[in-house]
Design a protein around this motif. Structure first.
Motif, PDB file in Angstrom:
ATOM      1  N   TYR A 145       0.809  -1.215   0.000  1.00  0.00           N
ATOM      2  CA  TYR A 145       0.000   0.000   0.000  1.00  0.00           C
ATOM      3  C   TYR A 145       0.846   1.270   0.000  1.00  0.00           C
ATOM      4  CZ  TYR A 145      -3.783  -3.173   1.291  1.00  0.00           C
ATOM      5  OH  TYR A 145      -4.696  -4.192   1.302  1.00  0.00           O
ATOM      6  N   GLY A 146       2.152   1.130  -0.103  1.00  0.00           N
ATOM      7  CA  GLY A 146       3.031   2.277   0.008  1.00  0.00           C
ATOM      8  C   GLY A 146       3.658   2.341   1.385  1.00  0.00           C
ATOM      9  N   THR A 147       4.748   3.085   1.478  1.00  0.00           N
ATOM     10  CA  THR A 147       5.485   3.206   2.726  1.00  0.00           C
ATOM     11  C   THR A 147       4.977   4.390   3.527  1.00  0.00           C
ATOM     12  OG1 THR A 147       7.450   2.160   1.786  1.00  0.00           O
ATOM     13  CG2 THR A 147       7.773   3.572   3.713  1.00  0.00           C
ATOM     14  N   GLY A 148       4.739   4.159   4.815  1.00  0.00           N
ATOM     15  CA  GLY A 148       4.236   5.213   5.699  1.00  0.00           C
ATOM     16  C   GLY A 148       3.003   4.757   6.442  1.00  0.00           C
ATOM     17  N   PRO A 149       2.697   5.382   7.566  1.00  0.00           N
ATOM     18  CA  PRO A 149       1.588   4.921   8.410  1.00  0.00           C
ATOM     19  C   PRO A 149       0.209   5.340   7.936  1.00  0.00           C
ATOM     20  CG  PRO A 149       2.660   6.810   9.430  1.00  0.00           C
ATOM     21  CD  PRO A 149       3.462   6.480   8.206  1.00  0.00           C
ATOM     22  N   ASP A 150       0.112   6.271   6.994  1.00  0.00           N
ATOM     23  CA  ASP A 150      -1.190   6.852   6.642  1.00  0.00           C
ATOM     24  C   ASP A 150      -1.605   6.555   5.207  1.00  0.00           C
ATOM     25  OD1 ASP A 150      -1.378   8.082   9.208  1.00  0.00           O
ATOM     26  OD2 ASP A 150      -0.029   9.668   8.509  1.00  0.00           O
ATOM     27  N   ARG A 151      -1.166   5.466   4.645  1.00  0.00           N
ATOM     28  CA  ARG A 151      -1.514   5.152   3.269  1.00  0.00           C
ATOM     29  C   ARG A 151      -2.961   4.667   3.199  1.00  0.00           C
ATOM     30  NH1 ARG A 151       1.817   7.828   0.542  1.00  0.00           N
ATOM     31  NH2 ARG A 151       1.208   6.569  -1.267  1.00  0.00           N
ATOM     32  N   PRO A 152      -3.753   5.167   2.251  1.00  0.00           N
ATOM     33  CA  PRO A 152      -5.161   4.744   2.153  1.00  0.00           C
ATOM     34  C   PRO A 152      -5.282   3.295   1.709  1.00  0.00           C
ATOM     35  CG  PRO A 152      -4.561   6.131   0.297  1.00  0.00           C
ATOM     36  CD  PRO A 152      -3.398   6.180   1.238  1.00  0.00           C
ATOM     37  N   LYS A 153      -6.322   2.620   2.199  1.00  0.00           N
ATOM     38  CA  LYS A 153      -6.495   1.196   1.872  1.00  0.00           C
ATOM     39  C   LYS A 153      -6.861   1.000   0.401  1.00  0.00           C
ATOM     40  CE  LYS A 153     -11.386   0.784   3.179  1.00  0.00           C
ATOM     41  NZ  LYS A 153     -12.357   0.024   4.000  1.00  0.00           N
ATOM     42  N   GLU A 154      -7.374   2.047  -0.268  1.00  0.00           N
ATOM     43  CA  GLU A 154      -7.723   1.933  -1.683  1.00  0.00           C
ATOM     44  C   GLU A 154      -6.483   1.842  -2.573  1.00  0.00           C
ATOM     45  OE1 GLU A 154     -10.893   3.471   0.701  1.00  0.00           O
ATOM     46  OE2 GLU A 154      -8.893   4.323   0.345  1.00  0.00           O
ATOM     47  N   LEU A 155      -5.324   2.276  -2.062  1.00  0.00           N
ATOM     48  CA  LEU A 155      -4.098   2.279  -2.851  1.00  0.00           C
ATOM     49  C   LEU A 155      -3.417   0.912  -2.709  1.00  0.00           C
ATOM     50  CD1 LEU A 155      -2.466   4.095  -4.718  1.00  0.00           C
ATOM     51  CD2 LEU A 155      -1.154   4.857  -2.749  1.00  0.00           C
ATOM     52  N   ARG A 156      -4.086  -0.112  -3.144  1.00  0.00           N
ATOM     53  CA  ARG A 156      -3.613  -1.485  -2.974  1.00  0.00           C
ATOM     54  C   ARG A 156      -2.951  -1.962  -4.260  1.00  0.00           C
ATOM     55  NH1 ARG A 156      -7.636  -6.545  -1.477  1.00  0.00           N
ATOM     56  NH2 ARG A 156      -6.077  -8.228  -1.508  1.00  0.00           N
ATOM     57  N   THR A 157      -1.667  -2.302  -4.169  1.00  0.00           N
ATOM     58  CA  THR A 157      -0.924  -2.818  -5.310  1.00  0.00           C
ATOM     59  C   THR A 157      -0.334  -4.173  -4.925  1.00  0.00           C
ATOM     60  OG1 THR A 157       1.199  -1.808  -4.690  1.00  0.00           O
ATOM     61  CG2 THR A 157      -0.353  -0.448  -5.962  1.00  0.00           C
ATOM     62  N   ASN A 158       0.394  -4.776  -5.852  1.00  0.00           N
ATOM     63  CA  ASN A 158       1.064  -6.034  -5.529  1.00  0.00           C
ATOM     64  C   ASN A 158       2.399  -6.115  -6.258  1.00  0.00           C
ATOM     65  OD1 ASN A 158       0.462  -8.603  -7.783  1.00  0.00           O
ATOM     66  ND2 ASN A 158      -0.527  -6.627  -8.106  1.00  0.00           N
ATOM     67  N   TYR A 159       3.288  -6.943  -5.727  1.00  0.00           N
ATOM     68  CA  TYR A 159       4.608  -7.116  -6.330  1.00  0.00           C
ATOM     69  C   TYR A 159       5.053  -8.558  -6.130  1.00  0.00           C
ATOM     70  CZ  TYR A 159       6.582  -6.892  -1.593  1.00  0.00           C
ATOM     71  OH  TYR A 159       6.884  -7.142  -0.268  1.00  0.00           O
ATOM     72  N   LEU A 160       6.009  -8.976  -6.935  1.00  0.00           N
ATOM     73  CA  LEU A 160       6.583 -10.308  -6.833  1.00  0.00           C
ATOM     74  C   LEU A 160       7.872 -10.242  -6.027  1.00  0.00           C
ATOM     75  CD1 LEU A 160       7.066 -12.970  -9.580  1.00  0.00           C
ATOM     76  CD2 LEU A 160       9.078 -12.127  -8.373  1.00  0.00           C
TER      77      LEU A 160
END
Length: 416
Positions: A145-160
């Motif tokens: 979701y990105g680095t940091g404590p306040d990242r929105p839950k809608e910003l959901r990505t994925n990586y290998l």
């Protein structure tokens, strides 16, 4: 007249006394009739199935294996799906000096894991232990979701993430409850586009400045020291005592020269058993603190994560990510019957960019309940339902919530 009244009173008292045994007999007769017609309480289908599951000893049979072979279930990274595969193990080789095991697993989400270990548990008359562990993992769609404590839950990505590790650990036991030791090893990593097409791949949503290491691969040589004070009554399924672990690890970037860092891991567990240990209060405080030189960064996939089945159980896996983390867990467990415990729990924690934010402000929290199926005095299957302001999550795991992790590389990677 007076004597006639007295005589009448005597007759009434005598009659009453004569009736008393009759009343007692009637009460006793009624009790006997009621007892003769008593019927046992009818169990629900769910209760009957749980009792049958316990009485047939399925968990004990399953974990025992056959001629060194047994199925290995679970222990895949959180969110990887249901994992299963064969495991081969032999204990007591070389006149009892060596144990070996090897396993291969694949999950319903196409996560792979290969692992082999050699353990020498009784060197120097039981004072020294040495183990050598190698593992390879292919994790095609870890959430980010990105680095940091306040990242929105809608910003959901994925990586290998694909990694291979080799770790050697030497531990000494100078006293019954104290373990001191060191670990050394090597870690090869490969990060690439996420394979889950439902979500954006992480490199398309985050720049290298936002997520260090997203564009450059690196490998690590690492060395660490650790101390453990463990006086739990049963490390596999504790009901009383404590387990306090501290590890300090140096990670040296051997390829790019940009991502070396240091990490302090602290894991404090306390168990308070009462009512003949059929009731247990289990507490944990855990922190992961990272540090690097000014010209160095920490790759996002090596930073601590929170969220999932092992810490904040009301949030999605890997929901929060930053250079440092802390988490607090509390559980109340009670024995429903032999082999099955119930639990209610509360979790709180956060990630933060600097060590100065190690405090109890701005904590994320979750609460919930669960079941613990036990075999051979340990948790064989765990079911948890966690609730938070972001919704609820259901976890089906094959390990204890406070499982002791092995020392070495796994202290810095997404956990099993």
């Amino acid at each position: 007249m007076v004597w006639l009244q007295a005589a009448a009173m005597l007759l009434l008292v005598a009659g009453a006394r004569a009736q008393e045994p009759t009343r007692a007999e009637q009460i006793e007769k009624q009790r006997a009739e009621k007892a003769a017609h008593l019927k046992p309480d009818e169990l629900s289908r769910a209760e009957q199935r749980l009792l049958n599951f316990r009485d047939q000893h399925y968990m004990e049979r399953f974990s025992a294996g056959y001629h060194g072979f047994r199925p290995k279930i679970g222990n895949m990274v959180t969110g990887g799906g249901f994992a299963i595969g064969p495991e081969y193990y032999r204990n007591g080789l070389g006149n009892g000096l060596m144990n070996i095991r090897a396993s291969a697993q694949i999950s319903t989400r196409n996560y792979h894991k290969l692992e082999a270990a050699m353990v020498m548990p009784s060197l120097a008359k039981g004072r020294l232990t040495f183990d050598l562990v190698g593992a390879h993992r292919y994790l095609p769609s870890l959430q980010y979701y990105g680095t940091g404590p306040d990242r929105p839950k809608e910003l959901r990505t994925n990586y290998l993430l694909e990694d291979t590790s080799v770790d050697g650990t030497l531990a000494a036991k100078p006293w019954r409850s104290l373990v001191l030791g060191g670990t050394s090893g090597y870690l090869w990593t490969n990060v690439g586009p996420g394979r889950d097409t439902r979500f954006a791949s992480a490199e398309t949503a985050f720049s290298p400045a936002q997520s260090p290491g997203i564009d450059i691969q690196t490998d690590y040589a690492h060395n660490g020291v650790f101390a453990q004070w463990d006086y739990r009554d049963n490390p596999s399924g504790p009901k009383q005592g404590g387990n306090y672990v501290m590890q300090y690890t140096w990670y040296h970037d051997n390829r790019a020269g940009l991502y070396s860092f240091r990490r302090l891991d602290v894991d404090l567990q306390q168990y308070i058993g009462f009512l003949n240990k059929t009731r247990v209060i289990a507490l944990r405080a855990k922190a992961r603190l990272s540090d690097s030189d000014r010209n160095e960064q920490i790759p996002f996939y090596m930073m601590p994560f929170l969220g999932g089945s092992d810490d904040l159980r009301g949030y999605r896996p890997f929901r929060f990510n930053d250079r440092n983390s802390m988490v607090l867990n509390a559980e109340y467990r009670w024995e429903i019957f032999s082999g099955l415990d119930g639990a209610i729990f509360a979790d709180a924690g956060k990630v933060f960019p600097r060590r100065g934010f190690l405090n109890f402000n701005d904590l994320e929290s979750s609460v919930g309940f669960g079941l613990r199926f036990n075999a051979r005095n340990r948790t064989a299957v765990r079911v948890d339902v966690g609730f938070s302001h972001e919704g609820f999550q259901v976890w089906f795991k094959f390990n204890d919530i406070f499982a002791t992790r092995r020392f070495g590389t796994s202290a810095g990677q997404p956990l099993y």
